[in-house]
Each structure stands twice: as structure tokens, then as C-alpha cells.
Scaffold this active site. Sequence first.
Site, PDB file in Angstrom:
ATOM      1  N   LYS A   1      36.339  50.367  39.028  1.00 34.49           N
ATOM      2  CA  LYS A   1      36.724  49.060  38.479  1.00 34.49           C
ATOM      3  C   LYS A   1      35.454  48.237  38.351  1.00 34.49           C
ATOM      4  CE  LYS A   1      41.191  48.701  40.935  1.00 34.49           C
ATOM      5  NZ  LYS A   1      41.781  48.279  42.240  1.00 34.49           N
TER       6      LYS A   1
ATOM      7  N   LYS B   1      43.905  54.927  35.195  1.00 32.02           N
ATOM      8  CA  LYS B   1      45.100  54.305  35.762  1.00 32.02           C
ATOM      9  C   LYS B   1      45.244  52.954  35.091  1.00 32.02           C
ATOM     10  CE  LYS B   1      45.401  52.355  39.940  1.00 32.02           C
ATOM     11  NZ  LYS B   1      45.583  52.110  41.388  1.00 32.02           N
TER      12      LYS B   1
ATOM     13  N   GLU C   1      52.447  45.618  37.336  1.00 30.94           N
ATOM     14  CA  GLU C   1      51.822  46.614  36.466  1.00 30.94           C
ATOM     15  C   GLU C   1      52.841  47.291  35.574  1.00 30.94           C
ATOM     16  OE1 GLU C   1      49.116  48.987  38.805  1.00 30.94           O
ATOM     17  OE2 GLU C   1      47.747  47.291  38.948  1.00 30.94           O
TER      18      GLU C   1
ATOM     19  N   ASP D   1      39.646  53.301  46.619  1.00 34.05           N
ATOM     20  CA  ASP D   1      39.647  52.066  45.819  1.00 34.05           C
ATOM     21  C   ASP D   1      38.994  50.961  46.649  1.00 34.05           C
ATOM     22  OD1 ASP D   1      40.247  49.782  44.365  1.00 34.05           O
ATOM     23  OD2 ASP D   1      42.413  49.917  44.599  1.00 34.05           O
TER      24      ASP D   1
HETATM   25  P1  PGA Z   1      44.651  45.191  42.203  1.00 29.94           P
HETATM   26  O1  PGA Z   1      45.419  46.559  42.425  1.00 29.94           O
HETATM   27  O2  PGA Z   1      44.120  45.141  40.827  1.00 29.94           O
HETATM   28  O3  PGA Z   1      45.711  44.159  42.494  1.00 29.94           O
HETATM   29  O4  PGA Z   1      43.550  45.166  43.242  1.00 29.94           O
HETATM   30  C1  PGA Z   1      45.084  47.747  41.796  1.00 29.94           C
HETATM   31  C2  PGA Z   1      44.891  48.848  42.796  1.00 29.94           C
HETATM   32  O5  PGA Z   1      45.038  48.649  44.016  1.00 29.94           O
HETATM   33  O6  PGA Z   1      44.571  49.957  42.401  1.00 29.94           O
HETATM   34 ZN    ZN Z   2      44.392  50.714  44.651  1.00 28.27          ZN
END
Ligand code: PGA
Ligand code: ZN
Length: 423
Positions: free
Chosen positions: A335, A386, A207, A310
Site C-alpha cells: 500500500k 486486493k 469494502e 499488512d
Molecule cells: P484499511 O484495511 O485500509 O482500513 O487499513 C485494509 C486492510 O487491512 O487490508
Molecule cells: Zn489488512
Amino acid sequence: MTGLDITRIDALEILDCRGEPTVQVELEVADEIVVRADVPAGRSTGANEATELRDGENRYGGKGVREAVKSVIEEIGPRVVGMDVTRQRDIDRAMIELDGTIDKSRLGANAVVGVSLAAARGAATALDLPLYRYINVNAHVLPVPLVNLINGGRHASNDLDFQEFCIFPVGAETFAEAMEIAFVVNSVLREIIVRHYGKIAANVGDEGGFAPPIVSVREAMDRLAEAVQRSGFADKIVFGLDCAATHLFDRASRTYGLEGRRLAADRLLEFYKGLIKSYPIATIEDPFAEDDVEGFVAATRELGIQVVGDDFFCTDPARLRQRLPLGAANALLWKVNQIGTLSEAMDAADIALRSRCGVMVSERSGETEDAIIADLVVGLNAGQIKTGAPVRGERTAKYNRLLRIERELGPAARYAGRDYRVR
Ligand code: PGA
Ligand code: ZN
């Protein structure tokens, strides 16, 4: 035909920022408007996320998405072509019914979410509106970015157990100022990291945050805190963590692996309390594993900060309805591809906001240049986003789109600042 009908749908196997295949959907409205949407992919995924379809054969190490592309072209296309592109919920429901599974695994969540997002973008474009305004006539809140400057966990090749060490510039006046602050802290941090660990340590993780050879959580926090001090913006910055503790949890012993030790949930909670005493941490994500409801309840009750779910929620309205009333978590990591359609994700945000639960819109670690979450976070007036470090094109694409939106909104724009939670 209304002039808003979907007239064609196509898909293509493209690459995400890790060089792994993903789906790009192309959608045409009224024979003339063509839009695309790219599908992101997670690496530290929750067990309850909608399931993406991967080919599993030799090409691309099994990660090819030709089957998902085929789902779009051969199954979803014939079903939704002819539908009014503004009927988002109908389009999403049609795909859910066509798929027929609870986790969208038959057509592939990566196929379904691509069409769902392309439909929203197609509708906005056809109506000549920016997507954030198509979603919400009152969209005006620019989010505080939770800027991920040190990477660990599954996002980096180091042995740092927590996945994300972030700054949260809540004291900025505008989103543009927040980005300037992020740049300065990131630059100072680079110097600090090179001084302590050598220049090879300034390489970055998935990231875009640095991935230095640090094992201790406190050592990572100390480096970050020093960078903030030296940046001159300490009064405008608080900290945030994503522990991604699902991936630290051992089911057999019911303990969490941290810095070479195995901790029971109550000891891990004490560790968090100590951290919060030492550093101005305002937000902590997945401090416990995805099904450790008790751990989340204790964290929410005792840490006194934002506790973000999450893997814990997977942007699933059903999980929010079940777990929020228990006092487990007080913010949702949002997400769209975790649940698979925009309308279900909007429902999840709605449940959260009505329960005085914060909503933080989030990228995935495997992103593309598609910046749609920038419009979505403003459309939701969510107040927090984020989207990684302020480097690497797939991250800056989102930041750049937010800078553009802030300017487009002009005097109507309001940076969420210290009101990043529920308004
Ligand atoms: P991921 O991680 O997109 O690899 O699931 C992002 C997060 O955990 O917030
Ligand atoms: Zn996360």
C-alpha cells in the site's frame, strides 16, 4: 525547461468513499498537461504507517485535511515545481527531506503521497504512455483479484472478528473471466445471506462485501463455501482471509479476542490450522498482531500457505529487511500510502520479490474513484491485487481499469492464475 518540468502543483480537499475528507493533488507538466491523484485512507491502520495530517478541529469531526492541502500548495509546490517529473526518486527524496520527520507527519503522508503518485501519472501522461508501461517496459501480468465478499472487523457494523473473507479465482484463464466468476459467486452469496439472515443482511460494509450478523468465522466460511459450490466454479476458486489480528490483540494479556474467547497465540495458530483443513484457504493476511514476530514466524512455518504482512510490514523497506530473514511472512501487502512515496514503496516491492516473497497490491478501505493501483499492480507484474468486492464505484474503478489494461495488452497479457506468487 525540458518539456517534462513540473510547472504547477495544487491540491483540494475532496471526499473518499466513506464521505470523509481526503487530499486530491493536481499537477501540471510543461504548462499543458494536467493530472490528478487522490489519496486513499485506511481504517484498520498499522501503528507504523506514515502519518496522515488531519486538522483536528470541528469541521468534518476533526478529519479535515486543509492543513495537508496547505502543505502541498505552500511547501511541496515551491520545492518541486521546476523539477523534471520523471525524476521520481529525486522528487520523493526532496519531499522526505522537506518533511524532516521519520513518519512524514509534518507535511502529512497524505500530502506527500498525493504528490508522489501525481508525479508518476504526470510523467506517464507527458510521455504518452500508460502508467503501467511507464513503470515497467515488461509490464504484462494481470493480477488474480482477492475478492472480498464478506466484511467484518473495523469495516463492518457486525460482530465478525476477521475483517475480510475473500475468494481468489486462481483457476480463471483471464482477468475478465475472474471478474465474471466473482460476479456469480457474489450473486449466489446474496441469495444465501438473504435466506439465512433476512434481506437487511445483504447490506454491504466498507469494502463492498456483505456484512451479515454473523459472529462465527466458520459460519461465514460455510456461507462463502456454499456460494462457491453453487456457482459452479469451485474448481477455479480458493479462499483468502484478512484477519487484521492487530485489532484483536490485547497488549496487557497478550491474547487475541475471537468469538468471545481470549486465545493465546499458539491457540490462535491451532484455530488457523483447523480452518485450513476445512476450507481450501491459500492466503491469510495479518494472522497475528503487527509486532508479534514470533506468531508470524510460526504461521509461515506451519500453515503451509501464503502469509501476508499488512500492518506487520507497513510497506516499509526497513521492516522487510529486518523481518523477512527471520522467516516471518512470505508475502507483502503493498500500500503506497503506508510508507508515503512511490519510490519507497517500489523499494519495498523490490526487496520482497528478491526474497521470493509475494507482493499483493492493495486498496485502502477509504478509497476514491482513482484507479492508480490497477496500473501499479500491472507495472510491478505483482500477480495479485486486493481491491474489495466487485461492487461500489470506488472498487469497480480498479477492476474496470484492469479489464481495460488486459484488452490493451492483447496477446501480451498474461493472467497470473496459479502463479500469483513469485515468478
Ligand atoms: P484499511 O484495511 O485500509 O482500513 O487499513 C485494509 C486492510 O487491512 O487490508
Ligand atoms: Zn489488512
